[in-house]
Structures are given as structure tokens and as C-alpha cells.
Design a protein around this motif. Structure first.
Motif, short mmCIF file in Angstrom:
data_model
loop_
_atom_site.label_atom_id
_atom_site.label_comp_id
_atom_site.label_asym_id
_atom_site.label_seq_id
_atom_site.Cartn_x
_atom_site.Cartn_y
_atom_site.Cartn_z
N MET A 1 0.82 -1.21 0.00
CA MET A 1 0.00 0.00 0.00
C MET A 1 0.86 1.26 0.00
O MET A 1 0.59 2.20 -0.75
N PHE A 2 1.88 1.28 0.84
CA PHE A 2 2.73 2.46 0.94
C PHE A 2 3.63 2.62 -0.28
O PHE A 2 3.72 3.70 -0.87
N GLU A 3 4.32 1.55 -0.63
CA GLU A 3 5.39 1.67 -1.61
C GLU A 3 4.90 1.77 -3.05
O GLU A 3 5.54 2.40 -3.89
N ALA A 4 3.77 1.15 -3.36
CA ALA A 4 3.25 1.27 -4.72
C ALA A 4 2.86 2.72 -5.02
O ALA A 4 3.17 3.26 -6.09
N GLU A 5 2.21 3.35 -4.06
CA GLU A 5 1.82 4.75 -4.26
C GLU A 5 3.04 5.66 -4.25
O GLU A 5 3.12 6.62 -5.03
N ALA A 6 4.02 5.35 -3.40
CA ALA A 6 5.25 6.15 -3.37
C ALA A 6 5.96 6.09 -4.72
O ALA A 6 6.48 7.10 -5.21
N ALA A 7 5.98 4.91 -5.33
CA ALA A 7 6.63 4.76 -6.63
C ALA A 7 5.92 5.58 -7.70
O ALA A 7 6.56 6.22 -8.55
N MET B 1 10.79 6.43 -1.52
CA MET B 1 9.85 7.00 -0.56
C MET B 1 10.10 8.50 -0.40
O MET B 1 9.15 9.30 -0.37
N ARG B 2 11.35 8.89 -0.30
CA ARG B 2 11.67 10.30 -0.14
C ARG B 2 11.32 11.11 -1.39
O ARG B 2 10.87 12.25 -1.30
N ARG B 3 11.54 10.51 -2.56
CA ARG B 3 11.26 11.23 -3.79
C ARG B 3 9.76 11.37 -4.04
O ARG B 3 9.33 12.16 -4.88
N SER B 4 8.94 10.65 -3.29
CA SER B 4 7.49 10.84 -3.41
C SER B 4 7.10 12.26 -2.98
O SER B 4 6.04 12.76 -3.35
N ALA C 1 6.77 9.18 -7.07
CA ALA C 1 8.18 9.43 -7.39
C ALA C 1 8.41 9.51 -8.89
O ALA C 1 9.27 10.28 -9.35
N ALA C 2 7.65 8.75 -9.66
CA ALA C 2 7.83 8.75 -11.12
C ALA C 2 7.62 10.12 -11.72
O ALA C 2 8.21 10.48 -12.75
N GLU C 3 6.79 10.91 -11.06
CA GLU C 3 6.48 12.24 -11.57
C GLU C 3 7.47 13.30 -11.07
O GLU C 3 7.44 14.44 -11.53
N ARG C 4 8.35 12.91 -10.15
CA ARG C 4 9.26 13.87 -9.54
C ARG C 4 10.72 13.46 -9.64
O ARG C 4 11.60 14.22 -9.24
N ILE C 5 10.98 12.30 -10.15
CA ILE C 5 12.32 11.72 -10.16
C ILE C 5 13.29 12.58 -10.98
O ILE C 5 12.92 13.14 -12.02
N VAL D 1 5.34 14.12 2.77
CA VAL D 1 5.88 14.00 4.12
C VAL D 1 5.05 13.05 4.97
O VAL D 1 5.57 12.34 5.84
N PHE D 2 3.75 12.98 4.73
CA PHE D 2 2.90 12.10 5.52
C PHE D 2 3.16 10.64 5.18
O PHE D 2 3.23 9.79 6.06
N LEU D 3 3.32 10.36 3.90
CA LEU D 3 3.61 9.00 3.48
C LEU D 3 4.93 8.52 4.06
O LEU D 3 5.03 7.42 4.60
N ALA D 4 5.94 9.37 3.96
CA ALA D 4 7.26 9.00 4.46
C ALA D 4 7.26 8.83 5.97
O ALA D 4 7.89 7.91 6.52
#
Length: 233
Positions: free
Chosen positions: A103-109, A155-158, A112-116, A161-164
């Protein structure tokens, strides 16, 4: 050492003893005076540490009676509960942890794809290179370190702050779990393939593909857990 730091030392020490079963669930804790002597701190420091654990629901403090350990299902601290369940949990707990990661990491990825950035992509590739080198060398600790850093970077690149912050308490447990599962060579090989797929999706800056790749990675993690770890138990 500042008193606040001492309070944290005592708090963590007490929680560690509870997790390790030194103080069993429902058992009474030693008196403040005994704990103060044991930890070589003042009674006030012990009292503050116990107040913190009480606020987290880990212990119950009754004035004039003493303190006792509450059942884990009544704890209000995610970090404390994760630490306890990582030691006393069964296969269901391990499976539940993977579900939470999904749940956490799929959304983080996806985020992140939009900010990498190119620098981020290079750092992620370096993590995979480090994992591959560690696998070839049979260095499980280095493999786990590269694995954890890979996921932490995403996770950081997402940039959420709440997710991390919500994911942070899982870090300690994940390190222990990774050390267990990453001892299996086939799990290492599968992990390298899945990490490459996640990286490819991030390179494409494709949020949908990144989410799918991370979900695929989590499914492979679950499959490997069941096939190579839980079945062996």
C-alpha cells in the motif's frame, strides 16, 4: 547526557525488555527505585519514561499500586507494536507486513515517477549495483543495506511528508525481515530483477508503470516469503 536523552534511553530499554519477554504481558514492572538503580538514572527520569510508555498504551500505571504491561492489541504506538510483533509474530504477521508495504510503496513509486531526477535515477542504479556486488560476494548485510536504500530513496522522492513519516516505523522491522529473507540466494536474484523493473518504470517517468512494477515487486516478495521462508518453518 541531557535528561531528555536519558528518558529515551530508559524508555527504549524498558520497551526492549517487554519485547524480549523479560517483562511479560500482564506482569508488574519493577518499582521506580529499582529501575532507577538498574538504569543508573534518577527516579524522575524513570517516571518520565514510564509516562511516555503509558501514553503509548504499552504499560498501565496505577498510582499507589504500580505499573504493568498491557496486551499488545491495546498498544497505541505503531513503532512499539511493530517491534513486538516482529519478534512474537507468526507467518500471518509477515504476510501482513508485505501487504502494508504494498500500500505504501506502490503509491510512493507512482508519486516518485512524476518527480524523479536524473541524479535520483543514478542513485537508484547504484543501489542495484551494490546489491548485485553484495550478492556475488555473499554479503547479506550489504545486500540488505542497498535494498533498504533503494526503497528509502523512492519514498523520499514521493515528496509526501505524511507517506514517508507513516512508513518510517516500518524501517527497523523491515531491516530485520530483509536480513532473514535475503539469506536465500534465489530471493536475492528475484529481488534484483524486480528492482530493475521498478527502475525502468521510473526512468520512463510513468506513474502507472511504476505503481504496477512496485506492486509486482511486492507480490514477488510475498511469493518468495511463502515459498522459501514460511514453508521452511
Amino acid at each position: 547526557m541531557a535528561r531528555k536523552s536519558l528518558v529515551s534511553v530508559v524508555e527504549n530499554g524498558l520497551l526492549e525488555r517487554i519485547v524480549d519477554g523479560v517483562y511479560a504481558i500482564g506482569a508488574s514492572l519493577p518499582s521506580e527505585a529499582e529501575l532507577a538503580t538498574d538504569f543508573d538514572v534518577s527516579r524522575l527520569t524513570v517516571r518520565e519514561a514510564m509516562r511516555s510508555l503509558s501514553t503509548q498504551g504499552v504499560i498501565e500505571v496505577v498510582s499507589g499500586v504500580g505499573s504493568s504491561v498491557r496486551p499488545p492489541e491495546r498498544w497505541a504506538s505503531l513503532d512499539a507494536l511493530l517491534r513486538y510483533r516482529s519478534v512474537h509474530g507468526d507467518g500471518d504477521v509477515a504476510v501482513q507486513l508485505v501487504a502494508v508495504r504494498r500500500m505504501f510503496e506502490a503509491e510512493a513509486a507512482a508519486l516518485a515517477a512524476e518527480r524523479i531526477t536524473d541524479a535520483d535515477l543514478e542513485a537508484l542504479a547504484a543501489c542495484i549495483d551494490a546489491m548485485r556486488a553484495a550478492s556475488d560476494a555473499g554479503d547479506v548485510d550489504a545486500f540488505v543495506a542497498g535494498d533498504l536504500r533503494f526503497h528509502d530513496l523512492i519514498m523520499r522522492r514521493s515528496d509526501n511528508v505524511f507517506l514517508a513519516t507513516l512508513f518510517a516505523p516500518l524501517t527497523r522491522v523491515l531491516a530485520d525481515r530483509r536480513a532473514e529473507t535475503s539469506r536465500v540466494p534465489q530471493i536475492q536474484r528475484n529481488a534484483l530483477v524486480e528492482h530493475e523493473r521498478v527502475l525502468d518504470a521510473l526512468r520512463a517517468r510513468d506513474a502507472v508503470a511504476a505503481r504496477a512494477a512496485m506492486e509486482g515487486h511486492m507480490q514477488q516478495t510475498l511469493d518468495d516469503l511463502r515459498a522459501y521462508v514460511l514453508n521452511d518453518r
